[in-house]
Design a protein around this motif. Structure first.
Motif, PDB file in Angstrom:
ATOM      1  N   PRO A  88       0.809  -1.231   0.000  1.00 33.58           N
ATOM      2  CA  PRO A  88       0.000   0.000   0.000  1.00 33.58           C
ATOM      3  C   PRO A  88       0.835   1.271   0.000  1.00 33.58           C
ATOM      4  O   PRO A  88       0.432   2.286  -0.589  1.00 33.58           O
ATOM      5  CB  PRO A  88      -0.824  -0.117   1.280  1.00 33.58           C
ATOM      6  N   ASP A 115      -7.034   4.101  -1.448  1.00 37.75           N
ATOM      7  CA  ASP A 115      -6.196   3.470  -0.424  1.00 37.75           C
ATOM      8  C   ASP A 115      -6.997   2.438   0.374  1.00 37.75           C
ATOM      9  O   ASP A 115      -6.491   1.356   0.694  1.00 37.75           O
ATOM     10  CB  ASP A 115      -5.626   4.542   0.494  1.00 37.75           C
ATOM     11  N   TRP A 119      -5.938  -1.582   0.702  1.00 37.53           N
ATOM     12  CA  TRP A 119      -5.738  -2.330   1.944  1.00 37.53           C
ATOM     13  C   TRP A 119      -6.689  -3.518   2.035  1.00 37.53           C
ATOM     14  O   TRP A 119      -6.320  -4.586   2.552  1.00 37.53           O
ATOM     15  CB  TRP A 119      -5.904  -1.418   3.142  1.00 37.53           C
ATOM     16  N   ASP A 120      -7.914  -3.350   1.534  1.00 41.06           N
ATOM     17  CA  ASP A 120      -8.847  -4.474   1.509  1.00 41.06           C
ATOM     18  C   ASP A 120      -8.268  -5.605   0.659  1.00 41.06           C
ATOM     19  O   ASP A 120      -8.294  -6.783   1.063  1.00 41.06           O
ATOM     20  CB  ASP A 120     -10.194  -4.010   0.952  1.00 41.06           C
ATOM     21  N   VAL A 122      -5.058  -6.114  -0.093  1.00 44.62           N
ATOM     22  CA  VAL A 122      -3.840  -6.632   0.534  1.00 44.62           C
ATOM     23  C   VAL A 122      -4.185  -7.646   1.627  1.00 44.62           C
ATOM     24  O   VAL A 122      -3.576  -8.722   1.722  1.00 44.62           O
ATOM     25  CB  VAL A 122      -3.004  -5.467   1.102  1.00 44.62           C
ATOM     26  N   ALA A 123      -5.155  -7.320   2.465  1.00 45.44           N
ATOM     27  CA  ALA A 123      -5.533  -8.246   3.531  1.00 45.44           C
ATOM     28  C   ALA A 123      -6.174  -9.510   2.963  1.00 45.44           C
ATOM     29  O   ALA A 123      -5.978 -10.612   3.488  1.00 45.44           O
ATOM     30  CB  ALA A 123      -6.482  -7.552   4.506  1.00 45.44           C
ATOM     31  N   LEU A 130      -8.154  -7.448   8.119  1.00 53.08           N
ATOM     32  CA  LEU A 130      -7.222  -6.326   8.075  1.00 53.08           C
ATOM     33  C   LEU A 130      -6.722  -5.960   9.464  1.00 53.08           C
ATOM     34  O   LEU A 130      -5.542  -5.648   9.632  1.00 53.08           O
ATOM     35  CB  LEU A 130      -7.887  -5.118   7.410  1.00 53.08           C
ATOM     36  N   LEU A 134      -2.784  -5.560  10.381  1.00 52.91           N
ATOM     37  CA  LEU A 134      -2.204  -4.311  10.875  1.00 52.91           C
ATOM     38  C   LEU A 134      -1.470  -4.524  12.186  1.00 52.91           C
ATOM     39  O   LEU A 134      -0.381  -3.975  12.397  1.00 52.91           O
ATOM     40  CB  LEU A 134      -3.295  -3.255  11.055  1.00 52.91           C
ATOM     41  N   LEU A 297      -5.031   5.050   4.959  1.00 57.88           N
ATOM     42  CA  LEU A 297      -4.306   4.488   6.088  1.00 57.88           C
ATOM     43  C   LEU A 297      -2.810   4.757   6.011  1.00 57.88           C
ATOM     44  O   LEU A 297      -2.157   4.924   7.051  1.00 57.88           O
ATOM     45  CB  LEU A 297      -4.578   2.980   6.170  1.00 57.88           C
TER      46      LEU A 297
END
Length: 387
Positions: A88, A115, A119-120, A122-123, A130, A134, A297
């Motif tokens: 990200p 962004d 992140w959604d 990536v998780a 998520l 994190l 984020l």
């Protein structure tokens, strides 16, 4: 591994409600899908995001500027060092190529929306919620139990004190222990009657926060402070213009209770200026920065560094916006809680279908990504965009 497309659609979230400054009759939001070539559990990984209420959709900026920078970047330049997931921070840097410092404004909303979707994704690629991801990335322990409060109490045509009381009673019946109402859209005497009606309704079952949405000049803010300080309020929110730090600092002389602000600040530099010059008190006041409105984020992590350097705890952060992205940040990075819209701005507000409020808290479900798939009315809209 690559991003195949970034898709945006501007959707209406209109409502006849109003606060002290704006009505929501023509309000819109951007819905974004980041489509990848990765598959997990038999389905292509697509990350989703949207911007918070109170700011309009950012379709023009997303489609004409930030989308192309992602798609035109070298695929490998957007991956983490291990090459097994998107990064990200690198994607954020690609979006912000050729952007001057400052001038945050609406571009912070456009970048923050994308962004969220990144992140959604990536998780989901990591096959983890998520908030768990994190916590792992930042070396802290996740806490799936998150404080939430119910935001409402808007001005509405024909809404009398009885209707206001019924609304607040409904929040208590659903498990909330803090409720919020708008002020500043009527004269001070009428607002006082509204406040007293709500306090009578909720009794000792909950606390009340009030929100002026930046409406007041210093004289009016002081007049309200003198009226409000007789009541046991949870906080007095966004009293004046969000960039008038001198006004915010002056209010501490007239209001000894908790104050809250920050939802209309859009960068870590803005946050730093608020803490330097706004007279905010780390033992009682609250910071409401919203990642979906402030570059996402990636930037919010910088904001958390700023507040820690200023001697503040992340526990004093309760983000604006009422969305699941901030819920994940709260659970994963130890924030003080999150705003919630139980009835408004649907299908974007609220929680996954299985989540219930108990004693003012929710427990995060173990859903991969941000958890949008657990909210049936929202994920149906999101998947229609990606398809």
């Amino acid at each position: 591994m690559r991003i195949l497309d970034v898709v945006e659609i501007t959707k209406p979230i209109s409502s006849p409600i109003r606060n002290a400054y704006i009505d929501f009759s023509k309000m819109t939001a951007s819905l974004v899908a980041v489509v990848t070539d990765v598959e997990r559990n038999g389905r292509r990984v697509v990350g989703y995001g949207f911007n918070s209420n109170g700011r309009y959709g950012q379709g023009g900026l997303i489609r004409e500027r930030f989308r192309d920078r992602i798609l035109q970047a070298d695929d490998n330049s957007l991956l983490n060092d291990a090459g097994d997931n998107l990064d990200p921070h690198k994607i954020w840097s690609a979006m912000m190529q050729n952007e001057k410092p400052g001038g945050h404004g609406e571009r912070s909303v456009a970048v923050g929306t994308i962004d969220m979707a990144v992140w959604d994704a990536v998780a989901k690629i990591a096959d983890k919620p998520l908030f768990r991801l994190l916590a792992e990335q930042n070396g802290v322990e996740a806490d799936p139990r998150v404080f939430v409060y119910a935001a409402g109490g808007y001005y509405y045509p024909g809404k009398d004190l009885g209707a206001l009381r019924n609304e607040m009673r409904g929040y208590l019946n659903r498990g909330y222990t803090v409720v919020k109402m708008k002020i500043g859209g009527a004269d001070i005497d009428e607002d006082q009657r509204r406040i007293e009606a709500v306090l009578e309704e909720i009794g000792d079952q909950a606390q009340l926060a009030v929100d002026a949405n930046g409406r007041f000049d210093l004289e009016t803010g002081i007049a309200y402070a003198k009226m409000l300080r007789q009541y046991p309020l949870f906080w007095y929110e966004e009293i004046g213009d969000p960039l008038d730090y001198q006004l915010q600092a002056a209010m501490a002389e007239f209001y000894p209770g908790a104050m809250a602000t920050g939802e209309n600040l859009f960068s870590h530099q803005d946050a730093r200026n608020l803490l330097r010059h706004g007279g905010m008190r780390p033992d009682r006041d609250w910071l409401q920065f919203d990642c979906a409105l402030s570059y996402g984020l990636v930037e919010y992590l910088r904001t958390l560094d700023v507040i820690k350097q200023a001697g503040w705890s992340p526990k004093r952060c309760i983000p604006h916006g009422g969305h699941q992205m901030s819920l994940n940040i709260a659970a994963g990075l130890g924030l003080g809680g999150n705003e919630s819209y139980p009835d408004l701005f649907q299908p974007y507000g609220g929680f996954p279908d299985s989540v219930k409020v108990e004693n003012g808290h929710i427990t995060m479900p173990e859903l991969t990504g941000i958890g949008f798939e657990g909210k049936s009315d929202l994920i149906s809209v999101m998947r229609a965009l990606a398809q």
